[in-house]
Motif scaffolding. Structure first.
Motif, PDB file in Angstrom:
ATOM      1  N   TYR A 169     -13.077 -17.576  18.297  1.00 40.49           N
ATOM      2  CA  TYR A 169     -13.318 -19.008  18.419  1.00 40.49           C
ATOM      3  C   TYR A 169     -12.311 -19.800  17.588  1.00 40.49           C
ATOM      4  O   TYR A 169     -11.789 -20.839  18.040  1.00 40.49           O
ATOM      5  CB  TYR A 169     -14.742 -19.307  17.964  1.00 40.49           C
ATOM      6  CG  TYR A 169     -15.282 -20.633  18.388  1.00 40.49           C
ATOM      7  CD1 TYR A 169     -15.823 -20.813  19.659  1.00 40.49           C
ATOM      8  CD2 TYR A 169     -15.273 -21.725  17.520  1.00 40.49           C
ATOM      9  CE1 TYR A 169     -16.334 -22.035  20.054  1.00 40.49           C
ATOM     10  CE2 TYR A 169     -15.772 -22.953  17.910  1.00 40.49           C
ATOM     11  CZ  TYR A 169     -16.306 -23.102  19.179  1.00 40.49           C
ATOM     12  OH  TYR A 169     -16.801 -24.323  19.565  1.00 40.49           O
TER      13      TYR A 169
ATOM     14  N   HIS B 161      -9.032 -19.631  19.358  1.00 38.70           N
ATOM     15  CA  HIS B 161      -9.178 -20.365  20.612  1.00 38.70           C
ATOM     16  C   HIS B 161      -9.009 -21.860  20.364  1.00 38.70           C
ATOM     17  O   HIS B 161      -8.298 -22.555  21.100  1.00 38.70           O
ATOM     18  CB  HIS B 161     -10.559 -20.071  21.194  1.00 38.70           C
ATOM     19  CG  HIS B 161     -10.714 -20.454  22.626  1.00 38.70           C
ATOM     20  ND1 HIS B 161     -11.786 -20.044  23.392  1.00 38.70           N
ATOM     21  CD2 HIS B 161      -9.961 -21.220  23.460  1.00 38.70           C
ATOM     22  CE1 HIS B 161     -11.673 -20.532  24.613  1.00 38.70           C
ATOM     23  NE2 HIS B 161     -10.579 -21.261  24.675  1.00 38.70           N
ATOM     24  N   SER B 162      -9.660 -22.362  19.312  1.00 39.05           N
ATOM     25  CA  SER B 162      -9.605 -23.788  19.000  1.00 39.05           C
ATOM     26  C   SER B 162      -8.199 -24.227  18.591  1.00 39.05           C
ATOM     27  O   SER B 162      -7.875 -25.417  18.658  1.00 39.05           O
ATOM     28  CB  SER B 162     -10.595 -24.133  17.885  1.00 39.05           C
ATOM     29  OG  SER B 162     -10.217 -23.529  16.658  1.00 39.05           O
TER      30      SER B 162
ATOM     31  N   TYR C  25     -12.342 -11.826  21.012  1.00 40.37           N
ATOM     32  CA  TYR C  25     -13.542 -11.912  21.839  1.00 40.37           C
ATOM     33  C   TYR C  25     -13.890 -10.550  22.453  1.00 40.37           C
ATOM     34  O   TYR C  25     -15.055 -10.145  22.493  1.00 40.37           O
ATOM     35  CB  TYR C  25     -13.350 -12.923  22.968  1.00 40.37           C
ATOM     36  CG  TYR C  25     -13.413 -14.379  22.563  1.00 40.37           C
ATOM     37  CD1 TYR C  25     -14.361 -14.849  21.664  1.00 40.37           C
ATOM     38  CD2 TYR C  25     -12.537 -15.313  23.133  1.00 40.37           C
ATOM     39  CE1 TYR C  25     -14.427 -16.195  21.314  1.00 40.37           C
ATOM     40  CE2 TYR C  25     -12.600 -16.655  22.800  1.00 40.37           C
ATOM     41  CZ  TYR C  25     -13.541 -17.094  21.897  1.00 40.37           C
ATOM     42  OH  TYR C  25     -13.608 -18.417  21.562  1.00 40.37           O
TER      43      TYR C  25
ATOM     44  N   TYR D 131     -19.991 -18.435  21.071  1.00 40.66           N
ATOM     45  CA  TYR D 131     -18.800 -17.587  21.164  1.00 40.66           C
ATOM     46  C   TYR D 131     -18.676 -17.003  22.575  1.00 40.66           C
ATOM     47  O   TYR D 131     -17.586 -16.938  23.141  1.00 40.66           O
ATOM     48  CB  TYR D 131     -18.864 -16.453  20.147  1.00 40.66           C
ATOM     49  CG  TYR D 131     -18.910 -16.897  18.705  1.00 40.66           C
ATOM     50  CD1 TYR D 131     -18.391 -18.125  18.308  1.00 40.66           C
ATOM     51  CD2 TYR D 131     -19.485 -16.083  17.724  1.00 40.66           C
ATOM     52  CE1 TYR D 131     -18.449 -18.530  16.982  1.00 40.66           C
ATOM     53  CE2 TYR D 131     -19.541 -16.486  16.394  1.00 40.66           C
ATOM     54  CZ  TYR D 131     -19.023 -17.707  16.036  1.00 40.66           C
ATOM     55  OH  TYR D 131     -19.082 -18.097  14.719  1.00 40.66           O
TER      56      TYR D 131
ATOM     57  N   ALA E 203     -17.525 -19.725  24.966  1.00 48.60           N
ATOM     58  CA  ALA E 203     -16.091 -19.987  24.818  1.00 48.60           C
ATOM     59  C   ALA E 203     -15.263 -18.876  25.460  1.00 48.60           C
ATOM     60  O   ALA E 203     -14.245 -19.149  26.121  1.00 48.60           O
ATOM     61  CB  ALA E 203     -15.741 -20.128  23.338  1.00 48.60           C
TER      62      ALA E 203
END
Length: 227
Positions: A13, A16-17, A28, A41, A44
């Protein structure tokens, strides 16, 4: 609850952000292998898979959230995303049915935007027009809703109304690729080739994903046609 799995999920996460998608996917995947069970999670990760075009995997992720998450708002988010996976897997009627169910329980601009486009995609333009006008009444400052209404008019042949709403959508979000593409097509049809090329070249600078309503190839082909 798996501490290790959710730690990997947190790392996914976090990356990803920050748009580090390859690293995010790696974490992930490790999280899923270690029992990552935090819904945010998994949501996402599912969205990342959708944007990569891995629709069957995304479908499994969102289906699992629906089964295992007690929170109603999380279920509705998962179902909204699951509808996109069904759409891309060729099951548009299931996708529409899911979104109609979501809207009865948990309405927002995203649901209006997603369902409004799927009605266009199905080809029921009269229903799409009625729905997208209703969506505009709900939120007249959402660029996706404006784009949906514009596309509906475009495919119905009402080019002036389409142009009006595409321009409104562009005014709210300049980097929306489908808006720019259709504006480019309209300008080209009206003989304004330079303006058409400008919009199409700008569309190519946008982030076009598998969830976009147009493809990069469509934009490139239109530019070749104009050249």
């Amino acid at each position: 609850m798996s501490f290790v799995g959710n730690w990997y999920g947190f790392l996914g996460y976090y990356n990803h952000s920050r748009k580090k998608l390859d690293k995010a996917e790696k974490y992930y995947k490790s999280g899923m292998e270690k029992g990552m069970d935090k819904a945010n999670y998994r949501l996402a990760y599912g969205v990342l898979l959708l944007k990569k075009g891995e629709f069957a995997k995304a479908k499994d992720i969102f289906s699992g959230i629906l089964i295992n998450t007690p929170k109603e708002n999380t279920k509705m988010m998962a179902k909204t995303n699951l509808s996109l996976a069904y759409w891309k897997l060729g099951e548009i009627d299931i996708a529409i049915e899911m979104l109609e169910e979501v809207q009865r329980k948990y309405n927002n601009s995203r649901v209006y935007g997603t369902l409004g486009y799927l009605l266009i995609e199905k080809g029921d333009l009269d229903k799409a027009l009625e729905y997208n006008i209703q969506a505009l009444d709900y939120d007249d400052e959402d660029p996706v809703i404006l784009d949906n209404l514009a596309q509906t008019y475009y495919f119905m042949g009402d080019i002036e109304k389409a142009k009006k709403y595409f321009k409104e959508a562009e005014g709210l979000k300049e980097e929306q690729a489908d808006t720019l593409y259709y504006l480019g097509c309209i300008y080209a049809d009206q003989g304004d080739i330079e303006q058409a090329k400008e919009k199409l070249n700008k569309a190519l600078e946008c982030n076009i994903t598998t969830l976009s309503t147009i493809t990069r190839e469509q934009v490139e082909d239109k530019l070749k046609e104009l050249s």
